[in-house]
Motif scaffolding. Sequence first.
Motif, mmCIF file in Angstrom:
data_model
loop_
_atom_site.group_PDB
_atom_site.id
_atom_site.type_symbol
_atom_site.label_atom_id
_atom_site.label_comp_id
_atom_site.label_asym_id
_atom_site.label_seq_id
_atom_site.Cartn_x
_atom_site.Cartn_y
_atom_site.Cartn_z
ATOM 1 N N TRP A 45 9.069 -1.224 4.585
ATOM 2 C CA TRP A 45 7.853 -0.762 5.108
ATOM 3 C C TRP A 45 7.485 0.565 4.398
ATOM 4 O O TRP A 45 8.306 1.474 4.061
ATOM 5 C CB TRP A 45 8.222 -0.564 6.575
ATOM 6 C CG TRP A 45 8.696 -1.635 7.468
ATOM 7 C CD1 TRP A 45 7.995 -3.020 7.733
ATOM 8 C CD2 TRP A 45 10.058 -1.711 8.064
ATOM 9 N NE1 TRP A 45 8.995 -3.671 8.286
ATOM 10 C CE2 TRP A 45 10.157 -2.921 8.501
ATOM 11 C CE3 TRP A 45 11.068 -0.807 7.948
ATOM 12 C CZ2 TRP A 45 11.127 -3.177 9.407
ATOM 13 C CZ3 TRP A 45 12.200 -1.171 8.565
ATOM 14 C CH2 TRP A 45 12.357 -2.720 9.415
ATOM 15 N N GLU A 47 4.517 3.608 5.663
ATOM 16 C CA GLU A 47 3.783 4.470 6.743
ATOM 17 C C GLU A 47 3.042 5.368 6.215
ATOM 18 O O GLU A 47 3.655 6.203 5.112
ATOM 19 C CB GLU A 47 4.734 4.667 7.744
ATOM 20 C CG GLU A 47 5.880 5.873 7.378
ATOM 21 C CD GLU A 47 6.730 6.226 8.675
ATOM 22 O OE1 GLU A 47 6.305 6.411 9.638
ATOM 23 O OE2 GLU A 47 8.165 6.641 8.295
ATOM 24 N N LEU A 131 5.690 6.613 12.067
ATOM 25 C CA LEU A 131 6.599 6.108 12.907
ATOM 26 C C LEU A 131 6.861 7.212 13.945
ATOM 27 O O LEU A 131 6.934 6.709 15.112
ATOM 28 C CB LEU A 131 7.643 5.628 12.140
ATOM 29 C CG LEU A 131 8.788 4.909 12.903
ATOM 30 C CD1 LEU A 131 8.292 3.697 13.680
ATOM 31 C CD2 LEU A 131 9.920 4.691 11.854
ATOM 32 N N ALA A 134 4.147 6.995 16.556
ATOM 33 C CA ALA A 134 4.169 5.857 17.250
ATOM 34 C C ALA A 134 5.325 6.001 18.243
ATOM 35 O O ALA A 134 5.291 5.240 19.449
ATOM 36 C CB ALA A 134 4.402 4.803 16.266
ATOM 37 N N ALA A 135 6.416 6.459 17.979
ATOM 38 C CA ALA A 135 7.480 6.796 18.597
ATOM 39 C C ALA A 135 7.548 7.778 19.903
ATOM 40 O O ALA A 135 8.335 7.661 20.850
ATOM 41 C CB ALA A 135 8.907 6.953 17.965
ATOM 42 N N GLY A 182 7.251 -4.508 11.720
ATOM 43 C CA GLY A 182 7.168 -3.313 11.690
ATOM 44 C C GLY A 182 5.569 -2.757 11.862
ATOM 45 O O GLY A 182 5.176 -1.693 12.439
ATOM 46 N N ALA A 184 4.303 -3.440 14.706
ATOM 47 C CA ALA A 184 4.152 -2.872 16.174
ATOM 48 C C ALA A 184 4.362 -1.502 16.223
ATOM 49 O O ALA A 184 4.123 -0.551 17.050
ATOM 50 C CB ALA A 184 5.611 -3.814 16.703
ATOM 51 N N TRP A 185 4.983 -0.812 15.078
ATOM 52 C CA TRP A 185 5.281 0.455 14.757
ATOM 53 C C TRP A 185 4.118 1.142 14.004
ATOM 54 O O TRP A 185 4.552 2.322 13.665
ATOM 55 C CB TRP A 185 6.541 0.755 14.620
ATOM 56 C CG TRP A 185 7.549 0.339 15.715
ATOM 57 C CD1 TRP A 185 8.253 -0.928 15.505
ATOM 58 C CD2 TRP A 185 7.883 0.975 16.868
ATOM 59 N NE1 TRP A 185 8.739 -1.181 16.933
ATOM 60 C CE2 TRP A 185 8.871 0.213 17.493
ATOM 61 C CE3 TRP A 185 7.736 2.409 17.401
ATOM 62 C CZ2 TRP A 185 9.174 0.586 18.764
ATOM 63 C CZ3 TRP A 185 8.222 2.692 18.453
ATOM 64 C CH2 TRP A 185 8.969 1.668 19.250
#
Length: 190
Positions: A45, A47, A131, A134-135, A182, A184-185
Amino acid sequence: MLQYTEAEPPAATEMLRDGEVDCALIFDYEGAAERPAGSAFLPLWSEDVHLVVSNDRADQIFGARSADTPVQLSEFSEEHWIAGCEKCRGHLLSAAHSAGFEPDIIQSTDNVPAMLAMAAAGGAVALVPGLALAAAPALPSDALSMQLDPPRHRTIGLLSMATVNESPQVRLAKRLLSRVDGGAWGLTPA
């Protein structure tokens, strides 16, 4: 059996090189990873990396400019900076150098919620991977995440030793990771 051990990319890479692990899920900033001889990296992925700044500081710098408008790092050359882990610090130094300045790093932490809180308080700004944003439970209400121009990216992928016959653990890791959405994040396929 698949066992899990958490380590930052430099330590995970050393563990792979030393035969302590079969594979390592690592991140890499725009090809900067130092990989062991004979290893193979499978990019999974990509980002975006964002600039996190306090709302007050963004208003002082930009006034009525839209928060959706990408910013250039050079616009923050006079700011204090928060650095993350060793690789994230290296990325910050490289990105700032490319933008023509040396960042004044006054804080360092691997703790993303603490980094976001420090940026929201207004004393410094930070580069934060998507990420990590997002987390996070939520971006503090006094903070703003801004896109960069030019954009900066981070790649997440699986590092293993290149062999004729992959171990069952590496095959299992690849199979499991191929099932992760991925999107979703906020990750895009590499």
